[in-house]
Design a protein around this motif. Structure first.
Motif, PDB file in Angstrom:
ATOM      1  N   HIS A  32       0.864  -1.176   0.000  1.00 37.37           N
ATOM      2  CA  HIS A  32       0.000   0.000   0.000  1.00 37.37           C
ATOM      3  C   HIS A  32       0.904   1.229   0.000  1.00 37.37           C
ATOM      4  O   HIS A  32       1.671   1.433   0.945  1.00 37.37           O
ATOM      5  N   ARG A  76      -2.349   1.559   5.075  1.00 41.29           N
ATOM      6  CA  ARG A  76      -3.731   1.216   5.431  1.00 41.29           C
ATOM      7  C   ARG A  76      -4.176   1.835   6.741  1.00 41.29           C
ATOM      8  O   ARG A  76      -5.321   2.264   6.864  1.00 41.29           O
ATOM      9  N   ALA A 128      -7.507   1.953   1.003  1.00 38.32           N
ATOM     10  CA  ALA A 128      -6.730   0.713   1.144  1.00 38.32           C
ATOM     11  C   ALA A 128      -6.921  -0.245  -0.029  1.00 38.32           C
ATOM     12  O   ALA A 128      -5.982  -0.928  -0.419  1.00 38.32           O
TER      13      ALA A 128
END
Length: 86
Positions: free
Chosen positions: A19, A23, A30
């Protein structure tokens, strides 16, 4: 890898998915495709450790992806903000 062009094999592993915007800080994005980057485990680890040591070509590319993700996040967030007086 989208960073280095190195192959990731034929079996997808969670360590291959990073990511760009973490997140825990950006849960609302996300699962956005633009926020997930395919990387090698070593690249993922370097990012997680804050790109330690001498900056590599791959670090610079990775940081550019992060910068672009932050810019997109801000742009989309601002587009969703109601205008004053509406």
């Amino acid at each position: 890898s989208q960073v280095s062009g190195k192959g990731l094999g034929i079996q997808l592993k969670s360590t291959f998915c990073d990511h760009l915007l973490e997140r825990n800080k950006y849960p609302e994005v996300a699962l956005e495709e633009w926020n997930i980057l395919l990387v090698t485990p070593d690249e993922h680890t370097r990012k997680g450790r804050g790109f330690p040591g001498e900056e590599t070509k791959e670090d610079k590319i990775y940081k550019l992806f992060i910068k672009q993700a932050k810019e997109r996040y801000e742009r989309e967030k601002n587009d969703k903000t109601p205008e004053e007086g509406s």
